[in-house]
Design an enzyme around this catalytic site. Sequence first.
Site, PDB file in Angstrom:
ATOM      1  N   SER A 157       0.844  -1.194   0.000  1.00 57.11           N
ATOM      2  CA  SER A 157       0.000   0.000   0.000  1.00 57.11           C
ATOM      3  C   SER A 157       0.877   1.240   0.000  1.00 57.11           C
ATOM      4  CB  SER A 157      -0.908   0.016   1.228  1.00 57.11           C
ATOM      5  OG  SER A 157      -1.583   1.252   1.347  1.00 57.11           O
ATOM      6  N   TYR A 182      -4.020  -1.450   9.931  1.00 55.11           N
ATOM      7  CA  TYR A 182      -3.958  -1.592   8.487  1.00 55.11           C
ATOM      8  C   TYR A 182      -2.566  -1.249   7.961  1.00 55.11           C
ATOM      9  CZ  TYR A 182      -4.468  -0.633   3.545  1.00 55.11           C
ATOM     10  OH  TYR A 182      -4.277  -0.621   2.190  1.00 55.11           O
TER      11      TYR A 182
END
Length: 325
Positions: A157, A182
């Site tokens: 990410s 996350y």
Amino acid sequence: MPRRDDDWDPERLPDLGGRRYLITGSNKGLGFFAALQLATAGAHVVMTGRNPNRLAAARGALMRQLGDAGPGTVETLLLDTSNLGSVRAAAATARGRRGLDGLLLNAGIVHPPKTRELTADGHEVVLATNVLGHFALAGELLTSLAAAGGRMVWVGSMATSLWSYDPEDPELEKGYTGWRAYVQSKVMTAAVGFEAARRLAAAGVAVESVVAHPGYSTSGRTRGIQGVNEPSRGKRFTANLQAAVAQSKERGAWPLVRALVDPAAENGSFWGPGLVARGAPRTATSSKITRDPERAARLWEFCEEATRVAWPLEQAARTRRRVRG
């Protein structure tokens, strides 16, 4: 000769007939569109997901997109990456068939719970789903990948370049927040993916490990497909306001697919959209925190202990030599 970035057309992939790919989290989002792109190019795709009804609906939707005489073939396999028992069972099924040309480690929790939750195995749920399940699956399928000289792709990410959470407490027993869970899981994913590349190369295993990220890809910028992507009007409106920096899930799958199938993608490389948040797939530079070998080695050892999976590197090296012989 390495392929130049601008020679790659993500909408016209090379012929993938005869190749077999397994994708985790295939019933929607990036996983669905990656499966569609691979099957459109003639590949046999194993779509996986944890909900049998949603997985069946996604396969049906994909086959409708392909048409009755679609170039590729598709099967489904139940797999919940948050459950290590499910990972082992799915791997045993997939391993019992012919070699695997590619493994896309895509499934994950993008919107974590507000408070810390544990899986049946006793691990923090975001860590388990995004990292541990994939580490175990890749290890369980390593010999199948080696038999075909295949490749694994870990989904990172761009958030890891914005927030440098150091995963010194992987289970987040202290200071849990959903966002930290996350980002930290994506730091671990990329770091372990790069560490896998180093260990595979050192052991002489004919398998490549590559990391890719989808940029800022939203469902609101993605075409509607019944049972797969059905955003509300509100999501469409909000997403359209972000058009300058956001892209569709379909385009977000482009770097993942290129990392998986481009012959020029090198072991240990990193891929993403050309404009970071959106754009055509290109080689990129991963965040500094994910490229530290000492941190990665520590995280690898943690994953081995947490999953009780030691990658069979020597066996995988022998497998490829035996196939070639």
